[in-house]
Design a protein around this motif. Structure first.
Motif, PDB file in Angstrom:
ATOM      1  N   LEU A   1      -8.263  -3.511  -5.593  1.00  0.00           N
ATOM      2  CA  LEU A   1      -8.791  -4.247  -6.641  1.00  0.00           C
ATOM      3  C   LEU A   1      -8.143  -5.420  -6.972  1.00  0.00           C
ATOM      4  CD1 LEU A   1      -8.912  -1.213  -9.335  1.00  0.00           C
ATOM      5  CD2 LEU A   1     -10.797  -2.820  -8.320  1.00  0.00           C
TER       6      LEU A   1
ATOM      7  N   LEU B   1      -3.947  -4.555 -13.706  1.00  0.00           N
ATOM      8  CA  LEU B   1      -4.906  -3.422 -13.070  1.00  0.00           C
ATOM      9  C   LEU B   1      -3.928  -2.026 -12.544  1.00  0.00           C
ATOM     10  CD1 LEU B   1      -6.473  -5.375 -10.217  1.00  0.00           C
ATOM     11  CD2 LEU B   1      -7.704  -4.489 -12.243  1.00  0.00           C
TER      12      LEU B   1
ATOM     13  N   ASP C   1     -13.353  -3.161  -0.093  1.00  0.00           N
ATOM     14  CA  ASP C   1     -13.420  -1.764   0.593  1.00  0.00           C
ATOM     15  C   ASP C   1     -12.785  -2.444   2.112  1.00  0.00           C
ATOM     16  OD1 ASP C   1     -13.651   0.144   2.119  1.00  0.00           O
ATOM     17  OD2 ASP C   1     -15.711   0.878   1.574  1.00  0.00           O
TER      18      ASP C   1
ATOM     19  N   ASP D   1       0.895  -1.182   0.081  1.00  0.00           N
ATOM     20  CA  ASP D   1       0.186   0.074   0.201  1.00  0.00           C
ATOM     21  C   ASP D   1       0.956   1.372  -0.115  1.00  0.00           C
ATOM     22  OD1 ASP D   1       0.867   0.352   2.700  1.00  0.00           O
ATOM     23  OD2 ASP D   1      -1.120   0.175   3.635  1.00  0.00           O
TER      24      ASP D   1
ATOM     25  N   THR E   1      -9.997   7.140  -4.151  1.00  0.00           N
ATOM     26  CA  THR E   1     -10.924   5.940  -4.428  1.00  0.00           C
ATOM     27  C   THR E   1     -11.660   5.835  -6.011  1.00  0.00           C
ATOM     28  OG1 THR E   1     -12.696   7.069  -3.263  1.00  0.00           O
ATOM     29  CG2 THR E   1     -11.294   5.688  -2.089  1.00  0.00           C
TER      30      THR E   1
ATOM     31  N   LEU F   1     -13.867  -5.269  -6.405  1.00  0.00           N
ATOM     32  CA  LEU F   1     -13.151  -4.224  -5.572  1.00  0.00           C
ATOM     33  C   LEU F   1     -13.850  -4.603  -4.056  1.00  0.00           C
ATOM     34  CD1 LEU F   1     -12.724  -1.163  -5.104  1.00  0.00           C
ATOM     35  CD2 LEU F   1     -14.990  -0.755  -5.547  1.00  0.00           C
TER      36      LEU F   1
ATOM     37  N   SER G   1      -5.620   0.978  -3.390  1.00  0.00           N
ATOM     38  CA  SER G   1      -6.159   2.731  -3.759  1.00  0.00           C
ATOM     39  C   SER G   1      -4.952   3.512  -3.301  1.00  0.00           C
ATOM     40  CB  SER G   1      -7.523   3.062  -3.202  1.00  0.00           C
ATOM     41  OG  SER G   1      -7.450   2.811  -1.906  1.00  0.00           O
ATOM     42  N   SER G   2      -4.853   4.606  -3.934  1.00  0.00           N
ATOM     43  CA  SER G   2      -4.021   5.521  -3.211  1.00  0.00           C
ATOM     44  C   SER G   2      -4.123   5.892  -1.818  1.00  0.00           C
ATOM     45  CB  SER G   2      -3.781   6.790  -4.020  1.00  0.00           C
ATOM     46  OG  SER G   2      -5.086   7.422  -4.083  1.00  0.00           O
TER      47      SER G   2
ATOM     48  N   VAL H   1      -4.227  -4.453  -6.527  1.00  0.00           N
ATOM     49  CA  VAL H   1      -3.524  -3.138  -6.432  1.00  0.00           C
ATOM     50  C   VAL H   1      -4.264  -2.296  -5.190  1.00  0.00           C
ATOM     51  CG1 VAL H   1      -4.846  -2.116  -7.982  1.00  0.00           C
ATOM     52  CG2 VAL H   1      -2.833  -0.853  -7.313  1.00  0.00           C
TER      53      VAL H   1
ATOM     54  N   THR I   1      -6.394  10.091  -7.419  1.00  0.00           N
ATOM     55  CA  THR I   1      -7.755  10.163  -6.804  1.00  0.00           C
ATOM     56  C   THR I   1      -7.665   8.886  -5.619  1.00  0.00           C
ATOM     57  OG1 THR I   1      -8.490   8.293  -8.380  1.00  0.00           O
ATOM     58  CG2 THR I   1      -8.838  10.474  -8.820  1.00  0.00           C
TER      59      THR I   1
ATOM     60  N   TRP J   1      -4.473   2.030 -10.445  1.00  0.00           N
ATOM     61  CA  TRP J   1      -5.428   2.603 -10.038  1.00  0.00           C
ATOM     62  C   TRP J   1      -4.630   4.227 -10.009  1.00  0.00           C
ATOM     63  CZ3 TRP J   1      -8.785   0.357  -6.214  1.00  0.00           C
ATOM     64  CH2 TRP J   1      -9.780   1.443  -5.911  1.00  0.00           C
ATOM     65  N   ASN J   2      -5.524   5.202 -10.332  1.00  0.00           N
ATOM     66  CA  ASN J   2      -5.276   6.487 -10.748  1.00  0.00           C
ATOM     67  C   ASN J   2      -4.606   7.072  -9.435  1.00  0.00           C
ATOM     68  OD1 ASN J   2      -4.885   9.169 -10.900  1.00  0.00           O
ATOM     69  ND2 ASN J   2      -6.699   9.672 -12.279  1.00  0.00           N
TER      70      ASN J   2
END
Length: 120
Positions: A72, A112, A84, A23, A120, A82, A65-66, A63, A118, A114-115
């Motif tokens: 994901l 995969l 959570d 992460d 989420t 996805l 999320s930021s 991956v 963002t 993740w931007n």
């Protein structure tokens, strides 16, 4: 350790590890497996926090999320899931319900991203 070449840890996941990710703040490690499970480990203690079940074939990509609150996963079952992490009750190790499933792919999903701009 890259400099010494000494293995610092070996995280057992039950079958071949097919993908892994850290992460954003390096507090957690994801390990996707050939037997379709996704494992979340604490980086400092190497304790297994969660095992995420729902794919029916091997996981090929994973991956965070930021902001490290979501995950994901993509598999040979042609699904992207996805997860959570904030909705998993404290102390619950086995999780079988992803937050959302993206299906409709004609073949297995192998990558995969993740931007990073963002959360989420």
């Amino acid at each position: 350790d890259i400099r010494s070449g000494i293995e610092l840890a070996n995280l057992f996941v039950g079958s071949a590890c097919t993908c892994c990710a850290f992460d954003g703040d390096a507090q957690n490690i994801l390990a996707g497996t050939q037997n379709s499970t996704l494992h979340v480990f604490a980086t400092k203690t190497l304790a297994e926090r969660h095992i995420l079940y729902s794919h029916t074939l091997g996981i090929r990509a994973c991956v965070f999320s930021s902001d490290s609150t979501m995950v994901l996963s993509a598999g040979s079952d042609a699904k992207v899931m996805l997860w959570d992490l904030t909705r998993i009750p404290y102390g619950r190790k086995k999780v079988e319900e992803p937050h959302a499933v993206l299906d409709g792919h004609l073949q297995g999903v192998r990558a995969l991203a993740w931007n990073p701009r963002t959360a989420t």
